[in-house]
Scaffold this active site. Structure first.
Site, PDB file in Angstrom:
ATOM      1  CB  SER A  52       2.161  58.670-122.006  1.00 49.29           C
ATOM      2  OG  SER A  52       0.801  58.318-121.997  1.00 49.29           O
ATOM      3  CD  GLN A  53       6.198  57.268-127.038  1.00 48.15           C
ATOM      4  OE1 GLN A  53       5.528  56.282-127.306  1.00 48.15           O
ATOM      5  NE2 GLN A  53       7.172  57.736-127.819  1.00 48.15           N
TER       6      GLN A  53
END
Length: 212
Positions: A52-53
């Site tokens: 995930s970012q």
């Protein structure tokens, strides 16, 4: 990430930023994406999954209100980065991270090994487990539970049941929707309370499948 976390006032974000500084994301991305490791983007880790970012990861860590010494359950090891950040933040606590995809399970273990080999920090409080977590934990209870992939809208009540059975008193469970807000479930002295973030995110689909 700092500017993103400044929008929220519910916890001290400096510890989270310190964790992200110490737990280098480059060790947890594929070789083809090493040059992109410090961008605020989700990146493929293979098997149809992503790391995930950083801003989304940081927000989830903020909402979990992690403290030293607590026991954390993570559903979806992925690259191992999130579990490593949690392990750093809980210090003398522990993380049990379950992954249903064998390739990702092996990848997470390998990434952590490489990180420990090349870093002054040695994370020894993470246990990666291959398989469906419900087959292992039964009625065990955790102080924090975090899902790293998104559920469908009609699966929300199943998350609540997990909180009722596996969340300690005063514990927090955090779970994203596939597209939408994060679900925040708290065990308030035995009473389960549910809330949602105002902001919304996009996550890969949770594939465990625990809800059978």
């Amino acid at each position: 990430v700092r500017s993103y976390l400044k929008k929220f006032s519910n916890s001290d974000y400096n510890k989270i930023l310190a964790a992200m500084d110490k737990i280098d994301r480059r060790f947890f991305v594929l070789d083809d994406y090493k040059n992109l490791a410090y961008l605020d983007n989700a990146l493929s880790i293979g098997e149809g999954q992503t790391i995930s970012q950083p801003s989304a990861v940081a927000r989830m860590l903020q909402l979990l209100e992690l403290k030293s010494g607590i026991r954390v359950l993570e559903i979806g090891s992925g690259s191992g980065w999130n579990a490593s950040l949690i392990a750093f933040l809980v210090e003398e606590g522990s993380v049990e991270s379950y992954e249903i995809n064998m390739n990702l399970y092996e990848q997470a273990k390998k990434n952590l090994k490489e990180f420990n080999k090349n870093s002054e920090i040695k994370l020894v409080n993470i246990k990666f487990v291959y398989g469906n977590f419900l087959s292992f934990i039964k009625d065990e209870r955790f102080v924090r539970i975090v899902f790293t992939a998104g559920i469908k809208k009609n699966e929300e009540e199943k998350i609540i049941k997990i909180a009722e059975r596996n969340l300690n008193k005063n514990g927090i469970l955090l779970c994203p929707f596939r597209i939408g807000p994060l679900i925040i479930v708290k065990n308030d002295k035995g009473r389960i309370k549910k809330d949602y973030t105002q902001e919304e995110y996009s996550f890969v689909t949770l594939t465990f499948w625990l809800f059978t």
